[in-house]
Design an enzyme around this catalytic site. Sequence first.
Site, PDB file in Angstrom:
ATOM      1  N   THR A 200       5.908 -44.864  -9.302  1.00 44.29           N
ATOM      2  CA  THR A 200       6.366 -43.523  -9.712  1.00 44.29           C
ATOM      3  C   THR A 200       6.511 -42.682  -8.447  1.00 44.29           C
ATOM      4  OG1 THR A 200       4.133 -42.598  -9.896  1.00 44.29           O
ATOM      5  CG2 THR A 200       5.051 -43.627 -11.880  1.00 44.29           C
ATOM      6  N   LYS A 212      -8.417 -41.759  -2.108  1.00 45.27           N
ATOM      7  CA  LYS A 212      -9.170 -41.563  -3.352  1.00 45.27           C
ATOM      8  C   LYS A 212      -8.834 -42.567  -4.452  1.00 45.27           C
ATOM      9  CE  LYS A 212      -8.404 -37.002  -3.682  1.00 45.27           C
ATOM     10  NZ  LYS A 212      -8.539 -35.634  -4.166  1.00 45.27           N
ATOM     11  N   PHE A 239      11.986 -48.812  -7.091  1.00 47.21           N
ATOM     12  CA  PHE A 239      11.275 -48.800  -8.383  1.00 47.21           C
ATOM     13  C   PHE A 239      11.599 -47.535  -9.188  1.00 47.21           C
ATOM     14  CE2 PHE A 239       8.150 -51.605  -6.105  1.00 47.21           C
ATOM     15  CZ  PHE A 239       8.181 -52.670  -6.984  1.00 47.21           C
ATOM     16  N   THR A 242      14.147 -46.828 -12.522  1.00 44.27           N
ATOM     17  CA  THR A 242      13.885 -46.976 -13.965  1.00 44.27           C
ATOM     18  C   THR A 242      12.927 -45.898 -14.484  1.00 44.27           C
ATOM     19  OG1 THR A 242      12.159 -48.553 -13.334  1.00 44.27           O
ATOM     20  CG2 THR A 242      14.246 -49.480 -14.101  1.00 44.27           C
TER      21      THR A 242
HETATM   22  N1  LIG Z   1      -5.632 -40.962  -5.765  1.00 46.97           N
HETATM   23  C1  LIG Z   1      -4.998 -39.857  -5.460  1.00 46.97           C
HETATM   24  O1  LIG Z   1      -5.091 -39.350  -4.351  1.00 46.97           O
HETATM   25  C2  LIG Z   1      -4.129 -39.203  -6.505  1.00 46.97           C
HETATM   26  C3  LIG Z   1      -3.222 -38.206  -6.111  1.00 46.97           C
HETATM   27  C4  LIG Z   1      -2.392 -37.653  -7.089  1.00 46.97           C
HETATM   28  C5  LIG Z   1      -2.485 -38.075  -8.403  1.00 46.97           C
HETATM   29  N2  LIG Z   1      -3.378 -39.043  -8.730  1.00 46.97           N
HETATM   30  C6  LIG Z   1      -3.490 -39.495 -10.122  1.00 46.97           C
HETATM   31  O2  LIG Z   1      -2.252 -40.081 -10.488  1.00 46.97           O
HETATM   32  C7  LIG Z   1      -2.119 -40.002 -11.910  1.00 46.97           C
HETATM   33  C8  LIG Z   1      -0.700 -39.631 -12.253  1.00 46.97           C
HETATM   34  O3  LIG Z   1       0.144 -40.623 -11.741  1.00 46.97           O
HETATM   35  P1  LIG Z   1       1.619 -40.832 -12.312  1.00 46.97           P
HETATM   36  O4  LIG Z   1       2.286 -39.526 -12.458  1.00 46.97           O
HETATM   37  O5  LIG Z   1       2.237 -41.876 -11.460  1.00 46.97           O
HETATM   38  O6  LIG Z   1       1.366 -41.323 -13.809  1.00 46.97           O
HETATM   39  P2  LIG Z   1       1.249 -42.756 -14.524  1.00 46.97           P
HETATM   40  O7  LIG Z   1       0.536 -43.715 -13.684  1.00 46.97           O
HETATM   41  O8  LIG Z   1       0.690 -42.445 -15.870  1.00 46.97           O
HETATM   42  O9  LIG Z   1       2.752 -43.237 -14.691  1.00 46.97           O
HETATM   43  C9  LIG Z   1       3.641 -42.460 -15.425  1.00 46.97           C
HETATM   44  C10 LIG Z   1       4.415 -43.276 -16.466  1.00 46.97           C
HETATM   45  O10 LIG Z   1       5.472 -43.945 -15.825  1.00 46.97           O
HETATM   46  C11 LIG Z   1       5.518 -45.315 -16.235  1.00 46.97           C
HETATM   47  N3  LIG Z   1       6.097 -45.986 -15.083  1.00 46.97           N
HETATM   48  C12 LIG Z   1       5.520 -46.206 -13.888  1.00 46.97           C
HETATM   49  N4  LIG Z   1       6.426 -46.716 -13.053  1.00 46.97           N
HETATM   50  C13 LIG Z   1       7.577 -46.841 -13.705  1.00 46.97           C
HETATM   51  C14 LIG Z   1       8.870 -47.286 -13.344  1.00 46.97           C
HETATM   52  N5  LIG Z   1       9.162 -47.657 -12.098  1.00 46.97           N
HETATM   53  N6  LIG Z   1       9.836 -47.295 -14.290  1.00 46.97           N
HETATM   54  C15 LIG Z   1       9.565 -46.846 -15.555  1.00 46.97           C
HETATM   55  N7  LIG Z   1       8.376 -46.395 -15.942  1.00 46.97           N
HETATM   56  C16 LIG Z   1       7.381 -46.390 -15.024  1.00 46.97           C
HETATM   57  C17 LIG Z   1       4.092 -45.643 -16.576  1.00 46.97           C
HETATM   58  O11 LIG Z   1       4.040 -46.687 -17.513  1.00 46.97           O
HETATM   59  C18 LIG Z   1       3.619 -44.338 -17.195  1.00 46.97           C
HETATM   60  O12 LIG Z   1       3.981 -44.298 -18.542  1.00 46.97           O
HETATM   61  C19 LIG Z   1      -3.154 -38.990 -12.385  1.00 46.97           C
HETATM   62  O13 LIG Z   1      -4.158 -39.661 -13.095  1.00 46.97           O
HETATM   63  C20 LIG Z   1      -3.701 -38.387 -11.106  1.00 46.97           C
HETATM   64  O14 LIG Z   1      -5.053 -38.037 -11.218  1.00 46.97           O
HETATM   65  C21 LIG Z   1      -4.193 -39.615  -7.821  1.00 46.97           C
END
Ligand SMILES: NC(=O)c1ccc[n+]([C@@H]2O[C@H](COP(=O)([O-])OP(=O)(O)OC[C@H]3O[C@@H](n4cnc5c(N)ncnc54)[C@H](O)[C@@H]3O)[C@@H](O)[C@H]2O)c1
Length: 451
Positions: A200, A212, A239, A242
Amino acid sequence: MSHASEISDGACDHVTEFRLVRADCTWSRQTADRERGEGRLSDARIYESSSEDGVTWTVVSPIVFTYRVIQCESLLDASNDTLLFGHISSPTELQALKNNSKAMKRFIVIDETVNDLYGSQVAAYFGARGVTYKILSLPTTEENKSMTLVTRILEEVHKFGIDRRTEPIIAIGGGVCLDITGLAASLYRRRTPYIRVPTTLLAYIDASVGAKTGVNFANGKNKLGSYIPPMAAFLDRSFLCTLPRRHISNGMAEMLKMALMKHRGLFELLEKDGRHLLDSSFQPSGRMPENMHTDAASVSTRLAIETMLEELAPNLWEDDLDRLVDFGHIISPELEMKILPALLHGEAVNIDMAFMVYVAHERGFLTEEEKRRIIVCMRSLDLPVWHSDCTLDLVQKSLTERLQHSGGFLRMPLPTALGKAKIFNDIEESIMCQAFKKWCDEQCETTMKTE
Ligand SMILES: NC(=O)c1ccc[n+]([C@@H]2O[C@H](COP(=O)([O-])OP(=O)(O)OC[C@H]3O[C@@H](n4cnc5c(N)ncnc54)[C@H](O)[C@@H]3O)[C@@H](O)[C@H]2O)c1
């Protein structure tokens, strides 16, 4: 001040500093004033002191983390070495691994949706490279972001068996998948190396580049976790083709955060080309608007990563609580958890940022025109700038939480101009309330009209 004088608390007579030297397979202490003989010197020190209560040994052992963030293309192309070897920076180590005739093993955790889209390519990659692999596909959603999935991963890793030193666990998915897998890896045998492959935009520019890991716990966002960076993060923008539009927009909120805090050029790029980047999912596109930055997708992602790394690298364990990257993360955790899954992480962050822009304006840091430009830019990226659940009560509760967990200081990052920011501890309650009222007056109505 030397460590020895820091360690002496006045209650002991004397502090002796010892270096540690390894010779003949054993480490031994040597006082710092002694001529050093043969052997490897450690960066660690032991400080010994005695008082009438007994002896105290204070160990100072610097721990260094080294990890790579690599922007790449065609990561799943079988001729591309990155996924297998990109985490190794030493040419000697790389050669030794390539020469090793033993079949390699890889354990891969992949988000369920990503598995449907890319799982066969991942399997084909490892199959073509002669790797023994296991792909564990999991529903890594925010609602499932808990220890249950961490335990599930640990059980499967244990069954599969990996060499902790040479066979890093690979996480492929969004921020949730990367956070859960990172935590599992940091627990397995106390610290097993892992690799992040974000799919994503939010994970690409944010969740992948820092240290983290974490899961939600006791209704609190990321309440359990660790600060253990991956060995490497491999960033392949393809990636994103999609990824649903709403999730592209979601990731752009974190990009906008870095722009507002640190980089006026990135803000202006998002203002001008952000909409097209959203429309094209950051992919090469034949239909670029005239006067668009020719490579807005690479420039914007690169700037977002560079500005993020500048803030994270010197403060990987967040010992310094004054963090510009916390902009947008003061009210949003409470809001996000309160109405889960109505808001995505970046959307909640953006609502928080929009309110804080009003606070900055109310304090006289941003002009009316700057405030307007920021809100217009947010809207052009399809990001929410107001939410009815973000009440004054919730704002006040979040600020009280913040005070409790930030050593009694508010440590509130606020923009002081476009692309510039400072951290404030002295924003009066009256300013917050006035800003809140103006924010609701101006943005509630526009939000309702557009919904
Ligand atoms: N570790 C860190 O430093 C840090 C920093 C920022 C956010 N986060 C965490 O990240 C999370 C949010 O991440 P997010 O926004 O990526 O959400 P997510 O991981 O829930 O992904 C979002 C959605 O996109 C779908 N998806 C993923 N890749 C895809 C692709 N290439 N094509 C189609 N669908 C796809 C997934 O199935 C999901 O439904 C939160 O839990 C947040 O706390 C962590």
